[in-house]
Design an enzyme around this catalytic site. Structure first.
Site, PDB file in Angstrom:
ATOM      1  NE  ARG A   1       7.189  -0.983   9.801  1.00 53.44           N
ATOM      2  CZ  ARG A   1       6.252  -0.643   8.865  1.00 53.44           C
ATOM      3  NH1 ARG A   1       6.265   0.176   7.734  1.00 53.44           N
ATOM      4  NH2 ARG A   1       4.882  -1.282   9.157  1.00 53.44           N
TER       5      ARG A   1
ATOM      6  NE  ARG B   1       8.362  -3.026   6.234  1.00 52.44           N
ATOM      7  CZ  ARG B   1       7.220  -2.530   6.166  1.00 52.44           C
ATOM      8  NH1 ARG B   1       7.026  -1.723   5.145  1.00 52.44           N
ATOM      9  NH2 ARG B   1       6.183  -3.190   6.855  1.00 52.44           N
TER      10      ARG B   1
ATOM     11  NE  ARG C   1      -3.731  -1.395   9.673  1.00 51.74           N
ATOM     12  CZ  ARG C   1      -2.748  -0.632   9.082  1.00 51.74           C
ATOM     13  NH1 ARG C   1      -2.501   0.567   8.593  1.00 51.74           N
ATOM     14  NH2 ARG C   1      -1.588  -1.453   8.641  1.00 51.74           N
TER      15      ARG C   1
ATOM     16  CE  LYS D   1      -2.017  -1.157   3.831  1.00 49.69           C
ATOM     17  NZ  LYS D   1      -1.589  -2.466   4.120  1.00 49.69           N
TER      18      LYS D   1
ATOM     19  NE  ARG E   1       2.503  -4.978  10.810  1.00 55.92           N
ATOM     20  CZ  ARG E   1       3.554  -5.084   9.968  1.00 55.92           C
ATOM     21  NH1 ARG E   1       4.784  -5.251  10.328  1.00 55.92           N
ATOM     22  NH2 ARG E   1       3.388  -4.237   8.767  1.00 55.92           N
TER      23      ARG E   1
END
Ligand code: B4P
Length: 188
Positions: free
Chosen positions: A134, A128, A89, A14, A145
């Site tokens: 992160r 990532r 969300r 996204k 998640r």
């Protein structure tokens, strides 16, 4: 005034695609994930409140998100369009968004979902974690998640289908290929 929601599970791309769409059409990109991460890194009172929630892969409260989005709309009344990335969300967020837009004489124009299989999502997010470190990209948090996505966010698909606003694009392949596909569906 075009209000596009870019929709999809964590890691669907996204953020990656929202930047490109905003640049092409001259719209404002609003990433609630980026807004929240900036608050965390600046150590603001809001950042301190949400840090642990985000690092555990949970959703930040609807009330905080709605407050953030209200100020986004108030401070950007002159933009030609929005690309909303990561918001809404939850069903509550989606309902509040409709109300907020109505107050400003707007509505949701299109909900574009990036469809990516779960194995690929996990692969991207773990990569990532290696590249950017992160804190919410570790294997355990990524699983959480995804659970949050299935539980809280996926029901929005029906909400927007009922309103005839929902379209899907296959989100695997090169970033440029996916971008081209998205652009064929967006008709401002
Ligand atoms: P977000 O920042 O929105 O995180 P995301 O869903 O992981 O990102 P996205 O789908 O945009 O993936 P990206 O393009 O980066 O949210 C983080 C946290 O903030 C949430 O867990 C929550 O705690 C909080 N939050 C945010 N909004 C909230 C809300 N509304 N309510 C409550 N809480 C909220 O892509 C992922 C990776 O894939 C990147 O490394 C990218 O380079 C790579 N990639 C992209 N496209 C690719 C492709 N085609 N091929 C290969 N790799 C690709």
């Amino acid at each position: 005034m075009f209000n596009l929601i870019l929709f999809g599970p964590p890691g669907a791309g996204k953020g990656t695609q929202a930047v490109k769409i905003a640049e092409k059409f001259g719209w404002k990109h609003v990433s609630t994930g980026d807004i929240l991460r900036a608050e965390v890194s600046q150590g603001t009172p809001l950042g301190l409140k949400v840090k642990a929630v985000m690092e555990a892969g949970h959703l930040v409260s609807d009330a905080l998100l709605i407050e953030i989005m209200e100020s986004v709309f108030v401070n950007n009344s002159d933009v030609k369009g929005f690309v909303l990335d990561g918001f809404p969300r939850t069903l509550k967020q989606a309902q509040e968004l409709d109300q907020m837009l109505l107050t400003h004489g707007r509505n949701v124009s299109l909900v574009l979902a990036l469809e990516v299989n779960e194995e690929e999502l996990v692969k991207r997010l773990l990569k990532r974690a290696q590249d950017q470190g992160r804190k919410d990209d570790t294997e355990e948090v990524v699983k959480n998640r995804l659970v949050q996505y299935h539980h809280h966010t996926k029901p929005l698909i029906d909400y927007y289908k009922t309103k005839n606003l929902y379209k899907e694009v296959f989100g695997e392949g090169s970033i440029e290929q996916i971008f081209d596909q998205l652009c064929t569906v967006i008709k401002p």
